[in-house]
Design a protein around this motif. Structure first.
Motif, short mmCIF file in Angstrom:
data_model
loop_
_atom_site.label_atom_id
_atom_site.label_comp_id
_atom_site.label_asym_id
_atom_site.label_seq_id
_atom_site.Cartn_x
_atom_site.Cartn_y
_atom_site.Cartn_z
N THR A 129 0.83 -1.21 0.00
CA THR A 129 0.00 0.00 0.00
C THR A 129 0.87 1.25 0.00
OG1 THR A 129 -1.72 -1.18 1.23
CG2 THR A 129 -1.82 1.23 1.24
N SER A 130 1.89 1.25 0.84
CA SER A 130 2.78 2.40 0.93
C SER A 130 3.49 2.66 -0.40
CB SER A 130 3.81 2.17 2.03
OG SER A 130 4.73 3.24 2.10
N SER A 131 3.99 1.59 -1.01
CA SER A 131 4.71 1.76 -2.29
C SER A 131 3.75 2.20 -3.40
CB SER A 131 5.41 0.45 -2.67
OG SER A 131 4.47 -0.59 -2.79
N PHE A 132 2.51 1.71 -3.37
CA PHE A 132 1.51 2.11 -4.38
C PHE A 132 1.21 3.61 -4.24
CE2 PHE A 132 -2.94 2.90 -5.49
CZ PHE A 132 -2.94 2.53 -6.82
N ILE A 133 1.01 4.07 -2.99
CA ILE A 133 0.71 5.49 -2.77
C ILE A 133 1.88 6.36 -3.24
CG2 ILE A 133 0.31 7.24 -0.99
CD1 ILE A 133 -1.15 5.09 0.62
N LEU A 134 3.10 5.95 -2.86
CA LEU A 134 4.26 6.76 -3.23
C LEU A 134 4.47 6.76 -4.75
CD1 LEU A 134 6.58 8.47 -2.21
CD2 LEU A 134 7.95 6.39 -1.94
N GLY A 135 4.33 5.57 -5.38
CA GLY A 135 4.48 5.49 -6.84
C GLY A 135 3.43 6.33 -7.57
N LEU A 136 2.18 6.28 -7.09
CA LEU A 136 1.12 7.08 -7.69
C LEU A 136 1.41 8.56 -7.52
CD1 LEU A 136 -1.65 6.76 -9.09
CD2 LEU A 136 -2.71 6.96 -6.83
N GLY A 137 1.93 8.91 -6.33
CA GLY A 137 2.25 10.31 -6.08
C GLY A 137 3.38 10.81 -6.96
N ILE A 138 4.42 9.97 -7.15
CA ILE A 138 5.55 10.38 -8.01
C ILE A 138 5.09 10.58 -9.45
CG2 ILE A 138 7.78 9.66 -8.93
CD1 ILE A 138 8.18 8.11 -6.29
N ALA A 139 4.30 9.62 -9.91
CA ALA A 139 3.78 9.74 -11.28
C ALA A 139 2.87 10.97 -11.42
CB ALA A 139 3.02 8.47 -11.66
N GLY A 140 2.02 11.17 -10.40
CA GLY A 140 1.14 12.34 -10.43
C GLY A 140 1.91 13.63 -10.42
N MET A 141 2.98 13.68 -9.60
CA MET A 141 3.82 14.88 -9.56
C MET A 141 4.49 15.12 -10.91
SD MET A 141 7.21 15.80 -9.41
CE MET A 141 7.58 17.53 -9.56
N HIS A 142 4.97 14.02 -11.52
CA HIS A 142 5.70 14.15 -12.79
C HIS A 142 4.79 14.73 -13.87
CE1 HIS A 142 8.39 13.09 -16.12
NE2 HIS A 142 7.30 12.63 -16.74
N TYR A 143 3.61 14.18 -14.02
CA TYR A 143 2.75 14.63 -15.12
C TYR A 143 2.09 15.97 -14.80
CZ TYR A 143 3.77 10.33 -17.45
OH TYR A 143 4.43 9.31 -18.06
N SER A 144 1.94 16.29 -13.50
CA SER A 144 1.50 17.65 -13.14
C SER A 144 2.60 18.64 -13.50
CB SER A 144 1.21 17.73 -11.63
OG SER A 144 0.16 16.86 -11.28
N GLY A 145 3.88 18.24 -13.22
CA GLY A 145 5.00 19.10 -13.58
C GLY A 145 5.11 19.29 -15.08
N MET A 146 4.87 18.21 -15.84
CA MET A 146 4.91 18.32 -17.30
C MET A 146 3.79 19.22 -17.81
SD MET A 146 7.57 16.71 -18.24
CE MET A 146 7.31 16.61 -20.01
N LYS A 147 2.62 19.15 -17.11
CA LYS A 147 1.49 20.02 -17.48
C LYS A 147 1.84 21.49 -17.26
CE LYS A 147 -2.96 21.02 -18.22
NZ LYS A 147 -3.58 20.87 -19.55
N ALA A 148 2.77 21.74 -16.30
CA ALA A 148 3.12 23.12 -15.97
C ALA A 148 4.11 23.72 -16.95
CB ALA A 148 3.71 23.18 -14.56
N ILE A 149 4.65 22.93 -17.88
CA ILE A 149 5.70 23.42 -18.79
C ILE A 149 5.10 23.67 -20.18
CG2 ILE A 149 7.93 22.92 -19.87
CD1 ILE A 149 8.56 21.15 -17.48
N ILE A 150 5.45 24.80 -20.73
CA ILE A 150 5.03 25.15 -22.09
C ILE A 150 6.30 25.34 -22.92
CG2 ILE A 150 3.81 26.83 -23.53
CD1 ILE A 150 2.27 27.65 -20.97
N PHE A 151 6.40 24.58 -24.02
CA PHE A 151 7.57 24.66 -24.90
C PHE A 151 7.26 25.61 -26.05
CE2 PHE A 151 7.97 20.59 -22.81
CZ PHE A 151 9.31 20.57 -22.46
N VAL A 152 8.07 26.65 -26.17
CA VAL A 152 7.91 27.64 -27.25
C VAL A 152 9.08 27.46 -28.21
CG1 VAL A 152 7.73 30.08 -27.85
CG2 VAL A 152 6.77 29.26 -25.69
#
Length: 463
Positions: free
Chosen positions: A126-149
């Protein structure tokens, strides 16, 4: 830390742009170091025997910052002909997601980590699932925050670069290493737990066995104590309580065992017609066996001497009996003296025992009745002889066992036959006091050293 870093760059391999992409190796390695450092600091923050909320908050803060710092450092490693712009609202959400997932994972594993192994495994998953989900969520939220011009200026950089193929190979290697370390750690932990379990079982068995041995030893000690007490009573029952008294003759004897029971013996056997059998000897060995052997020996001497008139005949009969029932190589030295008070004479037969010491009126000491043969119970066919001496007024006749002459002092010097003769020549005491004085003298000679042999002696004063 390496797992978090691998997830980020595997996610980056899934990201595509209509532009050429490569990565700055130094910044990429820096992002890996940040990830490992953040994970290590988080583990250190929650480490301890007692977990509390402050530890979990600190650990989740450190781990969340480490994940976010690794992500945005990794993004800075990208070398592309474009400019990155950030939506800071999504940047904030990515950091919140990283910290929240870190807190949830650490809270689960620390709060319930002391559960039995059967329940602990689901908690770990359970702990590893929560942490893995959080890391993935953080990564794709971070990617959502970037705009390439797109930039029309070509990218020129002298920094070491890595294309996506090299990055994929590096990530594969890191992932395999992480999996290898994880599996090895899991196997080692399982082996350690198994060894701990075996060790606990062994300690319990040792404890139980030690307890059983203590109980058995206590039972044996009690049984041995009872056996020794019984043997001591038997021995005391066969030794004379006091020496007989006759006109013109003063007798005394004493036996002091080195242990509670011993193998030395003496006896006074009335034979009628003003005759007295005087017996002194030493059984081989010590302890209960020697004491019981001695008791039987005295009984046999009393029986045989009633039917035999001479000391040598008594010795011959006793030797045959002991040889017939000899067990475990036990034997006995003995000296038997037949005192004829009507004739003022003494007949002596000696089986491997020290001879008599006779002190004359002028303190002259000489030996009589030396051994005529081996100890009793060794050679069944051997025939013993006798020696006769006349008794004179003023004589002191002294018989003893080797416990009188063999004691050693702290310098390993024996009291010896010369020491005994010197003592007797200087003493003018009556037999009883003389024996007590001799025992004290020997104790003073050996000082605090423990007695190694029984001390037995017999004295006859002709008046």
């Amino acid at each position: 830390g390496g797992g978090i870093w691998s997830m980020h760059f595997i996610g980056m391999l899934a990201f595509s742009l209509p532009l050429p992409i490569s990565y700055d190796l130094k910044i990429t390695i820096l992002s890996l170091i940040i990830s490992i450092a953040g994970a290590g600091c988080a583990i250190y923050a929650i480490h301890g025997k007692e977990f509390n909320k402050e530890r979990i908050y600190l650990g989740s803060l450190v781990l969340g910052i480490g994940i976010s710092a690794m992500h945005y450092t990794g993004m800075q490693a990208m070398i592309i002909p474009a400019v990155m712009q950030f939506d800071y609202e999504w940047v904030g959400w990515s950091i919140v997601i990283a910290m929240t997932a870190s807190w949830a994972a650490l809270a689960v594993i620390t709060r319930f980590g002391n559960q039995p192994e059967v329940k602990r495994l689901p908690l770990k998953l359970t702990s590893s699932f929560i942490l893995g989900l959080g890391i993935a969520g953080m990564h794709y939220s971070g990617m959502k925050a970037i705009i390439f011009v797109s930039s029309h200026n070509p990218v020129t950089s002298l920094a070491a670069q890595a294309n996506q193929g090299f990055l994929a190979s590096s990530i594969s290697v890191v992932t395999i290493i992480i999996l290898g370390i994880g599996i090895s750690a899991s196997l080692a932990q399982a082996r350690i737990k198994n060894l701990e379990k075996i060790n606990v079982e062994l300690e319990q068995r040792v404890s139980d066995r030690t307890k059983e041995l203590k109980e058995k030893n206590l039972e044996l000690d009690q049984a041995l104590s009872q056996a020794i007490e019984y043997a001591s009573l038997v021995q005391k029952g066969f030794l004379p309580e006091s020496a007989p008294s006759f006109q013109g003759y003063t007798l005394s004897a004493k036996s002091t065992p080195a242990r509670l029971v011993g193998g030395d013996f003496y006896d006074f056997i009335p034979l009628g017609e003003n005759r007295l059998g005087i017996l002194l000897g030493d059984v081989s060995g010590k302890g209960v066996n020697a004491a019981l052997y001695m008791a039987k020996l005295i009984s046999d001497f009393r029986s045989v001497s009633q039917n035999c008139n001479e000391p040598d005949l008594i010795m011959n009969e006793m030797n045959e009996r002991l040889c017939r029932r000899s067990k475990n190589g036990m034997f006995a030295t003995a000296i038997f003296c037949l005192l004829d008070m009507g004739k003022n004479s003494m007949s002596i037969s000696n089986a491997g025992h020290p001879g008599l010491l006779i002190k004359e009126e002028k303190s002259v000491i000489h030996e009589k009745g030396n051994a005529h043969g081996p100890p009793l119970g060794i050679l069944s066919e051997f025939k013993y002889s006798k020696e006769e001496i006349s008794l004179k007024s003023g004589q002191l006749i002294f018989a003893y066992t080797d416990g009188v002459t063999e004691p050693k002092n702290s310098h390993h010097v024996q009291f010896g036959l010369k020491g005994l003769q010197s003592f007797l020549s200087q003493s003018e005491e009556e037999p009883g006091k003389l024996i007590d004085h001799l025992e004290k003298t020997i104790k003073q000679f050996v000082s605090s050293l423990e007695a190694q042999d029984d001390l037995t002696c017999l004295a006859l004063k002709v008046s």
